[in-house]
Design an enzyme around this catalytic site. Structure first.
Site, PDB file in Angstrom:
ATOM      1  N   HIS A 148      -0.020   7.125   1.003  1.00 52.60           N
ATOM      2  CA  HIS A 148      -1.033   6.313   1.700  1.00 52.60           C
ATOM      3  C   HIS A 148      -0.468   4.936   2.045  1.00 52.60           C
ATOM      4  O   HIS A 148      -0.567   4.470   3.179  1.00 52.60           O
ATOM      5  CB  HIS A 148      -2.256   6.201   0.787  1.00 52.60           C
ATOM      6  CG  HIS A 148      -3.318   5.243   1.234  1.00 52.60           C
ATOM      7  ND1 HIS A 148      -4.592   5.653   1.547  1.00 52.60           N
ATOM      8  CD2 HIS A 148      -3.329   3.894   1.387  1.00 52.60           C
ATOM      9  CE1 HIS A 148      -5.323   4.605   1.894  1.00 52.60           C
ATOM     10  NE2 HIS A 148      -4.569   3.517   1.791  1.00 52.60           N
ATOM     11  N   GLU A 149       0.144   4.294   1.066  1.00 51.49           N
ATOM     12  CA  GLU A 149       0.621   2.927   1.286  1.00 51.49           C
ATOM     13  C   GLU A 149       1.878   2.898   2.165  1.00 51.49           C
ATOM     14  O   GLU A 149       1.952   2.165   3.146  1.00 51.49           O
ATOM     15  CB  GLU A 149       0.910   2.218  -0.045  1.00 51.49           C
ATOM     16  CG  GLU A 149      -0.281   2.103  -0.989  1.00 51.49           C
ATOM     17  CD  GLU A 149      -1.426   1.247  -0.451  1.00 51.49           C
ATOM     18  OE1 GLU A 149      -1.268   0.583   0.586  1.00 51.49           O
ATOM     19  OE2 GLU A 149      -2.505   1.260  -1.076  1.00 51.49           O
ATOM     20  N   HIS A 194      -0.220   3.302   5.844  1.00 51.32           N
ATOM     21  CA  HIS A 194      -0.269   1.939   6.397  1.00 51.32           C
ATOM     22  C   HIS A 194       1.072   1.529   7.015  1.00 51.32           C
ATOM     23  O   HIS A 194       1.122   0.675   7.893  1.00 51.32           O
ATOM     24  CB  HIS A 194      -0.663   0.933   5.310  1.00 51.32           C
ATOM     25  CG  HIS A 194      -2.075   1.081   4.831  1.00 51.32           C
ATOM     26  ND1 HIS A 194      -3.138   1.263   5.688  1.00 51.32           N
ATOM     27  CD2 HIS A 194      -2.597   1.069   3.575  1.00 51.32           C
ATOM     28  CE1 HIS A 194      -4.256   1.356   4.978  1.00 51.32           C
ATOM     29  NE2 HIS A 194      -3.952   1.240   3.708  1.00 51.32           N
ATOM     30  N   GLU A 206      -7.965   2.825   6.864  1.00 46.28           N
ATOM     31  CA  GLU A 206      -7.923   3.519   5.565  1.00 46.28           C
ATOM     32  C   GLU A 206      -7.977   5.028   5.785  1.00 46.28           C
ATOM     33  O   GLU A 206      -7.330   5.802   5.080  1.00 46.28           O
ATOM     34  CB  GLU A 206      -9.080   3.077   4.667  1.00 46.28           C
ATOM     35  CG  GLU A 206      -9.017   1.619   4.218  1.00 46.28           C
ATOM     36  CD  GLU A 206      -7.690   1.235   3.583  1.00 46.28           C
ATOM     37  OE1 GLU A 206      -7.031   2.093   2.956  1.00 46.28           O
ATOM     38  OE2 GLU A 206      -7.290   0.059   3.723  1.00 46.28           O
TER      39      GLU A 206
END
Length: 756
Positions: free
Chosen positions: A469-470, A474, A527
């Site tokens: 996810h990070e 992103h 997100e």
């Protein structure tokens, strides 16, 4: 961008507290409380590293107090009142007095839980969900405790004045006060009480026209005798209106006329608080490990002194270049989740110590990132021209000041830096360890035969999800931009939109950012993109190998990661307000959207079945067919992810809104009947854990770590001992700052009584 945990938003059961509707607005007496464990990480620091960490922690804790002023008009007074009470009598001493005043043990515990909630959320609204919480005991009883307390005997006028100012608002659940929001939708102190979404849009256009960031601003509107609005954009800084040396900011501090409305740019918001932040950053500078850290701190000092986001960006550049430090930190006006418009940053500061073993896995993930980016379902032209290899570390948090603690972070949030200079990822290991602890009997909405597997693999699967996810969520994707000189960062002739088969029709202009353009949906949409990347790439065998999973274990990690996401999508309904048709939490909205996408995929991949629970009350079961994750789930997610990225890259706000808001809509349409399911989710909801953090104390030249027990009383003690030198002074600063602006929230409905 901070990443709270997907599955364990809720930790311990809600105690029955009156009628159904009210449990949303109280923290239950048996709420889970955990202590952050960083003793081992702290022990391994050298004396110099400890001093560096100590002063950075002090800076973070001071700055975190600004969040009270960013939350609600009454929050600073409530904080000051509680701090007075517990400085004069610790929770045990006050308990004797409360019981003597006629409170039951349950009522006194309810007050302690409320106080602990105010401290941990830095205000009287939940940082996760933006819902107000009120004390779960009669107001008259609390008044007796407060007015008869030791604090009231020592400072009768002060304590009585604070109670008169915030007592009503502390308990009020008037519809507008139940949630944070703009205009009639709720309360916010990022804007004066008379501002509407139209004012917010106008102000954003004004800021863009002057190349000013909204991150460190608030907006105040006053209407003159002729009914004309006048706007004040106020920057956060130590310096106010006094003349100062020229900086990027001073030339902007003046009056403007924009689209017929007068705008005044001023500074000095939170000045005395930021003064204390700056003093501690100056002290930390003496113990910096290298020149990157020293220059970073010098720029942060400049930023907070002048009110300059440009200086904060320069500091962030040095921060990105400071690879793999032993003591990691970041501080400033960072996350925009709680601004109802989505572009103002809440103050936060963290200090953490690198966990080397877990960081090694993340480093291997970073080493594979360029290969893995090619697996994402969009053309290479939609990816950054060069992958800027970031730092990715697992950290044990020593201090996290602000309104809540995330599980992972990908920062800085400045688009221009992220696209050209890079970013850092951190996973907060000791926060994850606390958030994992899931008791079997507390696990809602899962089949019995899924529960043991879920408990076994939820921790490991979440490590994988946070990492993907990070770093690749992103950290991926390009924004198409035309700069101020008119040149493009993509080839207009050759780049084709894979959704339309045509050339690119839209892009970002100079000064426009993702947040300023997509405003109210920006946080949640981003997100959702990052969560989808995590689900999509966790199917890749190489990823699971990096984290040490193969064969049947790897399959279980994938299953639990996907199951956790669809369960979180159902739990998300707690954070939707039907009356206003809006979502109050970006990550939870994102998870609901993913649930909708996977339900839409059909073929029995995901099913939600309403049932009657063993207690005779409504319940539900979420099922995920693990045999269809790759054949049905992956293609559905692939199509959705590509659309998300293309709309983001091209700055297509209309298309992005249409797509995202359609999936985020909550209706009672069959077969799911989400509004009815929401009642079941509220009935079975569990409150998010409170987290007790340690303090550091300087004794001579040694730094001591002070730890506290995992209870509401322990959390209160940690705050009572947080500001030993200047607690009363800070409370006075907070109430003075709140009182100076109180008139901006004195509408007919929510006039706080007794304010100067």
């Amino acid at each position: 961008m901070g990443e709270p945990e997907a599955g364990s938003e809720f930790a311990n059961g809600a105690a029955a507290a009156g009628p159904m509707a009210d449990t949303q607005y109280i923290l239950p007496n048996d709420i889970g409380v955990s202590s952050l464990d960083c003793r081992e990480a702290f022990r391994l620091l050298s004396p110099t590293e400890r001093l560096y960490a100590h002063h950075l922690s002090r800076a973070a804790w001071y700055g975190g107090l600004a969040v009270l002023l960013q939350t609600s008009p009454e929050a600073p007074y409530i904080y000051a009142l509680l701090s007075h009470l517990f400085r004069a009598q610790d929770p045990d001493q006050l308990r004797q007095h409360a019981l003597a005043e006629g409170l039951t043990e349950e009522e006194y515990q309810a007050f302690l839980v409320y106080a602990a909630g105010v401290y941990s959320n830095m205000g009287n609204y939940k940082s996760f969900g933006d819902t107000k919480f009120v004390p779960s005991l009669p107001k008259e009883k609390l008044e007796r405790v407060i007015l008869g307390s030791e604090a009231a005997q020592q400072h009768p006028e002060e304590v009585r004045g604070l109670w008169q100012t915030c007592g009503e608002l502390m308990f009020s659940l008037e519809p507008r006060l139940r949630h944070l929001g703009l205009g009639k939708e709720g309360i916010t102190t990022y804007f004066s009480g008379n501002c509407t979404m139209e004012d917010a849009k106008l102000a954003q256009d004004f800021l863009d026209s002057q190349n000013l960031s909204a991150y460190n601003t608030r907006l105040f509107k006053e209407v003159d005798g002729e009914g004309k609005p006048h706007y004040e954009v106020r920057l956060a800084s130590v310096l106010g209106s006094e003349p100062s040396l020229d900086s990027e900011v001073t030339s902007k501090l003046k009056s403007y006329k924009f689209r017929g409305s007068p705008f005044q740019v001023t500074r000095g918001d939170y000045a005395p608080i930021l003064q204390k932040v700056v003093e501690q950053l100056e002290k930390a500078k003496a113990y910096a490990a290298n020149s990157h850290q020293g220059q970073m701190l010098a720029q942060y000092i400049e930023s907070f002194t002048q009110g300059s986001i440009e200086a904060h960006k320069r500091g962030s550049r040095f921060w990105i270049q400071d690879k793999g430090p032993i003591v990691e930190s970041y501080i400033g006006f960072i996350e925009s989740y709680r601004d109802p418009f989505g572009s103002r940053g809440e103050f936060e500061g963290f200090v953490a110590v690198v966990n080397k073993a877990m960081s090694a896995k993340f480093e291997r993930l970073v080493a594979s990132a360029e290969q893995l980016l090619k697996e994402l379902p969009w053309p290479p032209t939609f990816e950054k021209d060069k992958f800027l290899t970031p730092d990715f570390t697992s950290l044990d948090v020593l201090t996290f000041a602000g309104s809540g603690i995330p599980a992972g972070i990908n920062i800085p949030n400045y688009d221009d830096l992220r696209q050209t200079e890079g970013f850092k990822n951190v996973s907060l290991g000791n926060v994850l360890a606390v958030a994992y602890a899931t008791q079997r009997e507390k696990l809602t909405f899962l089949e019995e035969d899924d529960k043991d597997l879920y408990i076994l693999w939820k921790g490991p699967s979440f490590d994988v999800q946070v990492g993907l996810h990070e770093l690749l969520g992103h950290g991926s994707g390009k924004l198409f931009v035309q700069d101020e000189k008119g040149s493009f960062n993509f080839d207009q002739e050759t780049v084709i939109n894979p959704e339309t088969g045509e050339q690119i029709q839209s892009w970002y202009l100079s000064g426009e950012t993702w947040d300023s353009k997509f405003s109210t949906i920006a946080s949640s949409y981003e997100e959702c993109r990052a969560e989808s990347v995590g689900l999509y790439l966790c199917l890749h065998p190489q990823v699971l190998e990096i984290f040490g999973f193969e064969g049947a274990d790897a399959e279980d990690v994938i299953y639990v990661n996907w199951l956790n996401m669809v369960r979180a999508g159902l739990l998300a309904l707690e954070f939707y307000t039907p009356e206003a048709s809006n979502w109050r939490q970006a990550h939870m909205q994102a998870r609901f959207v993913i649930l909708r996408v996977l339900l839409e995929a059909g073929e029995g991949l995901v099913t939600i079945t309403p049932i009657t629970g063993s207690d005779g009350r409504p319940d539900a079961r979420v099922r995920l067919d693990r045999s269809k994750i790759r054949s049905v789930g992956k293609p559905a997610l692939e199509r959705f992810l590509r659309r998300l990225q293309v709309l983001k890259s091209t700055g297509d706000v209309a298309g992005g809104r249409a797509l995202y808001e359609a999936y985020a809509a909550v209706t009672d349409a069959p077969p799911e009947c989400f509004l009815t399911l929401r009642d079941t989710v509220l009935l079975r909801k569990e409150s998010r854990k409170l987290i007790v953090q340690p303090n550091t104390r300087l004794e001579g030249s040694d730094v001591q770590l002070l730890e506290y027990e995992a209870s509401a009383a322990g959390l209160i003690r940690s705050f009572s001992e947080r500001f030993p030198e200047d607690g009363p002074e800070l409370e006075e600063i907070l109430t003075q700052l709140a009182t100076a602006d109180a008139r901006f929230w004195k509408g007919p409905s929510e006039a706080p009584s007794g304010q100067a």
